[in-house]
Design an enzyme around this catalytic site. Structure first.
Site, PDB file in Angstrom:
ATOM      1  N   LYS A  53       0.834  -1.204   0.000  1.00 25.07           N
ATOM      2  CA  LYS A  53       0.000   0.000   0.000  1.00 25.07           C
ATOM      3  C   LYS A  53       0.866   1.251   0.000  1.00 25.07           C
ATOM      4  CE  LYS A  53      -3.943  -1.964   2.439  1.00 25.07           C
ATOM      5  NZ  LYS A  53      -4.621  -2.182   3.709  1.00 25.07           N
ATOM      6  N   GLN A  97      -5.302  -1.400  10.023  1.00 28.73           N
ATOM      7  CA  GLN A  97      -5.306  -2.753   9.466  1.00 28.73           C
ATOM      8  C   GLN A  97      -5.981  -3.721  10.440  1.00 28.73           C
ATOM      9  OE1 GLN A  97      -3.848  -3.431   6.337  1.00 28.73           O
ATOM     10  NE2 GLN A  97      -4.733  -5.457   6.532  1.00 28.73           N
ATOM     11  N   ASP A 120     -11.398   3.525   4.281  1.00 25.67           N
ATOM     12  CA  ASP A 120     -11.685   2.084   4.245  1.00 25.67           C
ATOM     13  C   ASP A 120     -13.194   1.830   4.224  1.00 25.67           C
ATOM     14  OD1 ASP A 120     -10.001  -0.014   3.969  1.00 25.67           O
ATOM     15  OD2 ASP A 120      -9.541  -0.264   6.095  1.00 25.67           O
TER      16      ASP A 120
END
Ligand code: NDP
Length: 305
Positions: A53, A97, A120
């Site tokens: 990422k 995450q 997200d």
């Protein structure tokens, strides 16, 4: 093989270059879109994913800030990190995450993220707005990437029967909401199957578009696919393969060779949905930077999502 390949790597590269162009335009106004990534603990696979990422951000002209607290970080300290990113004017998107270590409260951490930076799309404000059809709500990257893959093949979803296997909050559930939207890339008739579904094959065979997100290697066999269907395989599973030096290979939730005999389009694993997830995350981040920039010019706080 009858099916054409839905090449996620190529389409993701197109999206990343669109993102890079938007980042260049923003940079003329002195704004560099920034993504803050929080990765708790030292799980090697998560570190690889976060590095991918970060690299993708840098290649597209975005700034990435990685924060990697140890696995034993306390809830209050983790919330402070989120608060700091919420307040940081150089950060336009925040990603924590998941999954988090078991002693941490994932829900509280997710809800602490400023919805206007929730690239997200897991904050309940964004999920709720998406469910209500708000086109400005951030959409979770994986299902948004699946929709984009379908859209870029030119396949018409309007009125089509989309069958989704899996109902997780990360993939299946938001996928069903996205495909139901009154939106040119959606307007589908949606069926969602899951572990309690009776006669899964009878359901999947109805799908003109079949999206599978289960996490079980090759659970969907060729005879479960409707002739001419578009097949999107979200699953990524490791199966042992002693013939390879690393001892395993990656397979999807769909038996690719069998399904490709009947499908019109099919995503490979790897190289299908996976690359799209990162591309959509970058796209959400640049969108957030554009919105925050516009709001700053207008002298107002950005709206959620
Ligand atoms: P979850 O485990 O959270 O959800 C799996 C879903 O599959 C559940 O809804 C479950 O049903 C359903 N299911 C399980 N067994 C069956 C069965 N026998 N028949 C029908 N349905 C079944 O997984 P995720 O949604 O998080 O991920 C799914 C897959 O997608 C995984 O392989 C994951 O690695 C991959 N993935 C890939 C991404 C990418 O970027 N390429 C991103 C995210 C995920 P129930 O709800 O009843 O338990």
């Amino acid at each position: 093989m009858a099916a054409q390949i839905l090449d996620g790597r190529r389409i993701a590269a197109e999206i990343r270059s669109e993102v890079a162009e938007r980042a260049r335009v923003l940079s003329r106004t002195g704004v560099r879109p920034g993504l803050g990534v929080v990765l708790v603990g030292d799980d090697p696979a998560s570190h690889v994913y976060v590095r991918m990422k970060t690299r993708a951000c840098e290649e597209a002209g975005l700034h990435a800030r990685d924060i990697t607290p140890p696995a034993d970080i306390g809830q209050a300290d983790l919330l402070s990190i989120v608060d700091e990113l919420n307040a940081d004017p150089e950060i336009h998107g925040i990603l924590v995450q998941l999954p988090l270590p078991r002693h941490l409260d994932e829900r509280e951490v997710t809800e602490r993220i400023d919805p206007s930076k929730d690239v997200d799309g897991f904050h309940p404000v964004n999920q709720g707005r998406m469910a209500q059809g708000d086109p400005h709500a951030f959409r979770p990257a994986t299902p948004a990437g699946v929709q984009e893959l379908i859209r870029r093949t030119g396949v018409d979803t309007s009125g089509a029967h989309v069958v989704i296997v899996g109902r997780s909050n990360i993939v299946g559930m938001p996928m069903s909401q996205i495909m139901l939207q009154k939106d040119p890339g959606a307007n589908a008739t949606v069926t969602v199957a899951h572990s309690r579904t009776r006669d899964l094959g009878a359901v999947t065979r109805q799908g003109e578009i079949l999206i599978v997100a289960v996490g079980r290697p090759e659970i969907v066999r060729g005879d479960m696919v409707r002739e001419g269907a578009v097949v999107i395989d979200v699953g990524v599973n490791r199966v042992e393969d002693p013939s390879l030096e690393r001892g395993y290979r990656l397979v999807g939730d769909v038996a690719f060779d069998e399904a490709a005999e009947r499908a019109s389009w099919i995503t490979p694993v790897p190289g299908g949905v996976g690359p799209m997830t990162i591309a959509m995350l970058l796209r959400n981040t640049v969108t957030s930077a554009e919105r925050i920039g516009r709001m700053a010019t207008a002298g107002a706080a950005p709206a959620a999502g």
